[in-house]
Design a protein around this motif. Structure first.
Motif, PDB file in Angstrom:
ATOM      1  N   ALA A  19       0.828  -1.210   0.000  1.00  0.00           N
ATOM      2  CA  ALA A  19       0.000   0.000   0.000  1.00  0.00           C
ATOM      3  C   ALA A  19       0.864   1.262   0.000  1.00  0.00           C
ATOM      4  N   MET A  20       1.911   1.268   0.804  1.00  0.00           N
ATOM      5  CA  MET A  20       2.768   2.449   0.895  1.00  0.00           C
ATOM      6  C   MET A  20       3.437   2.749  -0.445  1.00  0.00           C
ATOM      7  N   PHE A  21       4.031   1.712  -1.060  1.00  0.00           N
ATOM      8  CA  PHE A  21       4.715   1.914  -2.339  1.00  0.00           C
ATOM      9  C   PHE A  21       3.721   2.280  -3.450  1.00  0.00           C
ATOM     10  N   THR A  22       2.549   1.623  -3.441  1.00  0.00           N
ATOM     11  CA  THR A  22       1.556   1.904  -4.473  1.00  0.00           C
ATOM     12  C   THR A  22       1.077   3.350  -4.380  1.00  0.00           C
ATOM     13  N   ALA A  23       0.808   3.811  -3.151  1.00  0.00           N
ATOM     14  CA  ALA A  23       0.371   5.196  -2.962  1.00  0.00           C
ATOM     15  C   ALA A  23       1.437   6.183  -3.421  1.00  0.00           C
ATOM     16  N   ALA A  24       2.695   5.812  -3.222  1.00  0.00           N
ATOM     17  CA  ALA A  24       3.796   6.714  -3.573  1.00  0.00           C
ATOM     18  C   ALA A  24       4.141   6.674  -5.059  1.00  0.00           C
ATOM     19  N   SER A  25       3.558   5.702  -5.795  1.00  0.00           N
ATOM     20  CA  SER A  25       3.914   5.538  -7.210  1.00  0.00           C
ATOM     21  C   SER A  25       3.134   6.457  -8.129  1.00  0.00           C
ATOM     22  N   GLY A  26       2.201   7.238  -7.573  1.00  0.00           N
ATOM     23  CA  GLY A  26       1.463   8.195  -8.379  1.00  0.00           C
ATOM     24  C   GLY A  26       0.223   7.608  -9.021  1.00  0.00           C
ATOM     25  N   SER A  27      -0.065   8.027 -10.242  1.00  0.00           N
ATOM     26  CA  SER A  27      -1.308   7.667 -10.922  1.00  0.00           C
ATOM     27  C   SER A  27      -1.108   6.640 -12.024  1.00  0.00           C
ATOM     28  N   VAL A  28      -0.069   5.822 -11.899  1.00  0.00           N
ATOM     29  CA  VAL A  28       0.175   4.781 -12.905  1.00  0.00           C
ATOM     30  C   VAL A  28      -0.993   3.790 -12.888  1.00  0.00           C
ATOM     31  N   PRO A  29      -1.627   3.496 -14.035  1.00  0.00           N
ATOM     32  CA  PRO A  29      -2.760   2.570 -14.076  1.00  0.00           C
ATOM     33  C   PRO A  29      -2.362   1.173 -13.584  1.00  0.00           C
ATOM     34  N   ALA A 243      -1.838 -11.122   8.698  1.00  0.00           N
ATOM     35  CA  ALA A 243      -1.046 -10.030   9.274  1.00  0.00           C
ATOM     36  C   ALA A 243      -0.708  -8.965   8.237  1.00  0.00           C
ATOM     37  N   ALA A 244      -0.804  -9.297   6.940  1.00  0.00           N
ATOM     38  CA  ALA A 244      -0.399  -8.336   5.900  1.00  0.00           C
ATOM     39  C   ALA A 244      -1.162  -7.020   5.962  1.00  0.00           C
ATOM     40  N   PRO A 245      -2.518  -7.034   6.014  1.00  0.00           N
ATOM     41  CA  PRO A 245      -3.209  -5.735   6.087  1.00  0.00           C
ATOM     42  C   PRO A 245      -2.936  -4.989   7.382  1.00  0.00           C
ATOM     43  N   LEU A 246      -2.723  -5.728   8.481  1.00  0.00           N
ATOM     44  CA  LEU A 246      -2.396  -5.071   9.743  1.00  0.00           C
ATOM     45  C   LEU A 246      -1.031  -4.401   9.652  1.00  0.00           C
ATOM     46  N   LEU A 247      -0.036  -5.157   9.190  1.00  0.00           N
ATOM     47  CA  LEU A 247       1.311  -4.602   9.064  1.00  0.00           C
ATOM     48  C   LEU A 247       1.318  -3.430   8.087  1.00  0.00           C
ATOM     49  N   SER A 248       0.511  -3.558   7.014  1.00  0.00           N
ATOM     50  CA  SER A 248       0.419  -2.471   6.048  1.00  0.00           C
ATOM     51  C   SER A 248      -0.101  -1.199   6.711  1.00  0.00           C
ATOM     52  N   THR A 249      -1.122  -1.341   7.552  1.00  0.00           N
ATOM     53  CA  THR A 249      -1.680  -0.182   8.258  1.00  0.00           C
ATOM     54  C   THR A 249      -0.664   0.408   9.228  1.00  0.00           C
ATOM     55  N   LEU A 250       0.074  -0.453   9.923  1.00  0.00           N
ATOM     56  CA  LEU A 250       1.095   0.030  10.858  1.00  0.00           C
ATOM     57  C   LEU A 250       2.198   0.785  10.124  1.00  0.00           C
ATOM     58  N   VAL A 251       2.545   0.311   8.917  1.00  0.00           N
ATOM     59  CA  VAL A 251       3.543   1.021   8.105  1.00  0.00           C
ATOM     60  C   VAL A 251       3.029   2.404   7.728  1.00  0.00           C
ATOM     61  N   ILE A 253       0.833   4.159   9.333  1.00  0.00           N
ATOM     62  CA  ILE A 253       0.853   4.981  10.548  1.00  0.00           C
ATOM     63  C   ILE A 253       2.262   5.524  10.789  1.00  0.00           C
ATOM     64  N   ALA A 254       3.263   4.659  10.596  1.00  0.00           N
ATOM     65  CA  ALA A 254       4.649   5.054  10.841  1.00  0.00           C
ATOM     66  C   ALA A 254       5.104   6.176   9.910  1.00  0.00           C
ATOM     67  N   VAL A 255       4.594   6.160   8.664  1.00  0.00           N
ATOM     68  CA  VAL A 255       5.012   7.200   7.712  1.00  0.00           C
ATOM     69  C   VAL A 255       4.029   8.362   7.654  1.00  0.00           C
ATOM     70  N   GLY A 256       3.041   8.350   8.554  1.00  0.00           N
ATOM     71  CA  GLY A 256       2.107   9.460   8.633  1.00  0.00           C
ATOM     72  C   GLY A 256       0.918   9.374   7.708  1.00  0.00           C
ATOM     73  N   GLY A 257       0.679   8.199   7.116  1.00  0.00           N
ATOM     74  CA  GLY A 257      -0.436   8.063   6.183  1.00  0.00           C
ATOM     75  C   GLY A 257      -1.710   7.551   6.826  1.00  0.00           C
ATOM     76  N   ALA A 258      -1.699   7.289   8.123  1.00  0.00           N
ATOM     77  CA  ALA A 258      -2.896   6.824   8.827  1.00  0.00           C
ATOM     78  C   ALA A 258      -2.734   7.163  10.304  1.00  0.00           C
ATOM     79  N   GLU A 259      -3.872   7.164  11.023  1.00  0.00           N
ATOM     80  CA  GLU A 259      -3.871   7.511  12.437  1.00  0.00           C
ATOM     81  C   GLU A 259      -4.082   6.259  13.293  1.00  0.00           C
ATOM     82  N   PRO A 260      -3.349   6.106  14.403  1.00  0.00           N
ATOM     83  CA  PRO A 260      -3.573   4.973  15.301  1.00  0.00           C
ATOM     84  C   PRO A 260      -4.932   5.067  15.974  1.00  0.00           C
ATOM     85  N   SER A 261      -5.507   3.922  16.333  1.00  0.00           N
ATOM     86  CA  SER A 261      -6.833   3.919  16.960  1.00  0.00           C
ATOM     87  C   SER A 261      -7.034   2.621  17.726  1.00  0.00           C
TER      88      SER A 261
END
Length: 292
Positions: A19-29, A243-251, A253-261
């Protein structure tokens, strides 16, 4: 077996960066991004062959090629199709049934025995994943999106089938994933040319994100997953995959793209508890057997 299972889990850890890399890759289809990253994934395999050449004279059954290429390309094709035809939350949740299908389907594999704690662990993982994907809100399955839901279900079945059937061919070296990646890159490119408009990454950050995707979540991860499902404890890997979606969310959060809850904490407890429960056989001495 514990070592092979751990190697397989590194794939789950790398998929958490998707998720982090995909979001950072821009608008590539999607299909263009798939073609680019699987091409890089092919280079990962070719580089690995320089240090550990593939066995010579090994005859690869046609079923292996069908399973491998169908698994990698088929999963991504139907996943992208599902996201185009149905809301992302519901489609993603259906697609993420594959870890549960792996755990349940493992009972049909040689040397495997499905126990209650494997099922319970996988279900706990599914609950935790639902908390992550839905962000604690409700889900609404509507008839108008039935085609998209069906595509997401096909996606889940394909990846679980790929993982389970790969285990039936333990003698086939993991280096064959190189050619799975190449075939997936070519097929993705064809889909891109037919269905999408080309959009290239903009700037160094986006290009580095594409490179990161190809090196890890869409590259090395498929090689370590292949080794893990062939030689490790497949029930544990299936349950631990939640664990993949959980770890993805934690990543994020770590880079500022989501809030802990509190929802993230609850998901963490559910997924961790499920993985520990599914690993009961490894932790306390009853181990499944990898195929000979």
């Amino acid at each position: 077996m514990a070592r092979a299972t751990l190697i397989g889990f590194t794939a789950v850890a790398m998929w958490a960066l998707l998720a982090m890399f995909t979001a950072a890759s821009g608008s590539v289809p999607p299909f263009q991004l798939s073609a680019m990253t699987f091409a890089i994934g092919t280079l990962v395999g070719l580089a690995a062959r320089a240090f550990q050449p593939a066995p010579k004279g090994l005859e690869i059954p046609w079923q292996v090629w069908l399973v491998g290429i169908g698994g990698l390309f088929g999963y991504h094709f139907f996943y992208f199709t599902a996201l185009r035809a149905a809301p992302a939350v519901e489609a993603s949740l259906i697609a993420y049934l594959w870890p549960l299908l792996i755990v349940l389907g493992s009972a049909l594999m040689p040397g495997e025995r499905l126990r209650w704690f494997h099922i319970a662990g996988a279900l706990l993982g599914l609950v935790g994943t639902a908390l992550i994907v839905t962000k604690g809100s409700g889900i609404a399955f509507e008839a108008q999106y039935s085609f998209g839901y069906l595509m997401a279900a096909v996606c889940a079945v394909l990846w679980s089938a790929y993982s389970l059937l790969s285990r039936r061919f333990p003698a086939v070296p993991t280096s064959i994933v190189t050619w799975y990646c190449l075939a997936t890159a070519i097929l993705s490119l064809l889909c891109h040319l037919l269905l999408e408009t080309t959009v290239w990454p903009q700037g160094a950050t986006q290009w580095l994100a594409v490179l990161g995707l190809g090196l890890m979540p869409v590259g090395a991860a498929f090689y370590t997953w292949d080794y893990g499902v062939k030689h490790g404890n497949i029930q544990v890997l299936g349950a631990a995959s939640y664990a993949a979606p959980l770890l993805s969310t934690l990543v994020l959060i770590a880079v500022g793209g989501a809030e802990p809850s509190g929802r993230i904490l609850a998901a963490c407890l559910a997924i961790t508890g499920g993985a520990v429960l599914a690993s009961k056989s490894m932790l306390f001495g009853r181990k499944s057997k990898a195929p000979a």
